[in-house]
Scaffold this active site. Structure first.
Site, PDB file in Angstrom:
ATOM      1  CG  HIS A  18      -1.932  -1.024   1.323  1.00 35.90           C
ATOM      2  ND1 HIS A  18      -2.122  -1.814   2.432  1.00 35.90           N
ATOM      3  CD2 HIS A  18      -2.864  -1.430   0.422  1.00 35.90           C
ATOM      4  CE1 HIS A  18      -3.131  -2.652   2.215  1.00 35.90           C
ATOM      5  NE2 HIS A  18      -3.590  -2.441   0.998  1.00 35.90           N
ATOM      6  CE  LYS A  42     -14.446  -7.418   5.323  1.00 39.95           C
ATOM      7  NZ  LYS A  42     -14.517  -7.303   3.965  1.00 39.95           N
ATOM      8  NE  ARG A  95      -2.483  -8.561  -4.922  1.00 40.66           N
ATOM      9  CZ  ARG A  95      -3.312  -8.961  -3.987  1.00 40.66           C
ATOM     10  NH1 ARG A  95      -2.857  -9.280  -2.814  1.00 40.66           N
ATOM     11  NH2 ARG A  95      -4.606  -9.066  -4.230  1.00 40.66           N
ATOM     12  CB  SER A 132      -4.360  -7.064   3.969  1.00 44.39           C
ATOM     13  OG  SER A 132      -3.891  -5.775   3.662  1.00 44.39           O
TER      14      SER A 132
END
Ligand code: PNS
Length: 165
Positions: A18, A42, A95, A132
């Protein structure tokens, strides 16, 4: 007119991938709003929305750029948030071709709804396998993820992984 871009995501956790995208996009825009989606808070999230915003603010200060960087959260549709911020573009990092295909659908939808363009940046090859979710899984089973998570948040990241396991 100032060129403002939105860089949206979940950022749970923020990875070096990021930060690399923010650094590279900062060469293109006058201002980048790093936008954390509220709906990404969430169940099962490692960090709260406020924690992610604080982390992004802190890490943005380390990025060497003249471009203004600020972290904000948003609710609802990304394009509605982008309009309120007078953004001319959305930035996304991809990616591989699989990511790009997934983004294609959102790019078309967002442009259909708003006319706002998306700029896709391919991640640098050395970070092209980092996500992540993968980093969380590897860390959960004790793998070394120190090359992928900013050193400032690595200790708290590892603590949260241990608490969640
Ligand atoms: O980091 P992520 O999880 O890949 O980010 C996805 C995100 C937050 C950019 C995407 O889910 C999003 O834009 N959510 C906001 C709701 C929205 O606008 N959905 C329609 C997209 S066409």
């Amino acid at each position: 007119m100032k060129k403002i871009a939105i860089y949206p995501g979940s950022f749970d956790p923020i990875t070096n991938g990021h930060l690399s995208i923010i650094q590279r996009a900062s060469g293109i825009f006058d201002e980048i709003i790093i936008a954390v989606a509220r709906n990404s808070q969430k169940k099962g999230a490692l960090f709260t929305l406020d924690e992610r915003l604080e982390q992004l603010d802190m890490l943005s200060e380390k990025i060497k750029t003249n471009t203004a960087l600020r972290a904000m959260s948003f609710d609802g549709l990304l394009i509605d948030f982008a309009k309120t911020q007078n953004a001319c573009a959305i930035v996304r990092g991809v990616r591989n071709a699989h990511d790009a295909a997934y983004e294609q659908q959102m790019i078309h939808m967002n442009r259909h709804l708003s006319g706002i363009e998306t700029v896709l940046l391919f991640t640098t090859p050395e970070l092209s396998f980092v996500s992540s979710s993968l980093v969380k899984e590897v860390a959960k089973y004790g793998g070394d993820v120190s090359a992928f998570i900013p050193e400032e948040i690595l200790p708290v990241f590892l603590d949260r992984i241990a608490e969640a396991s």
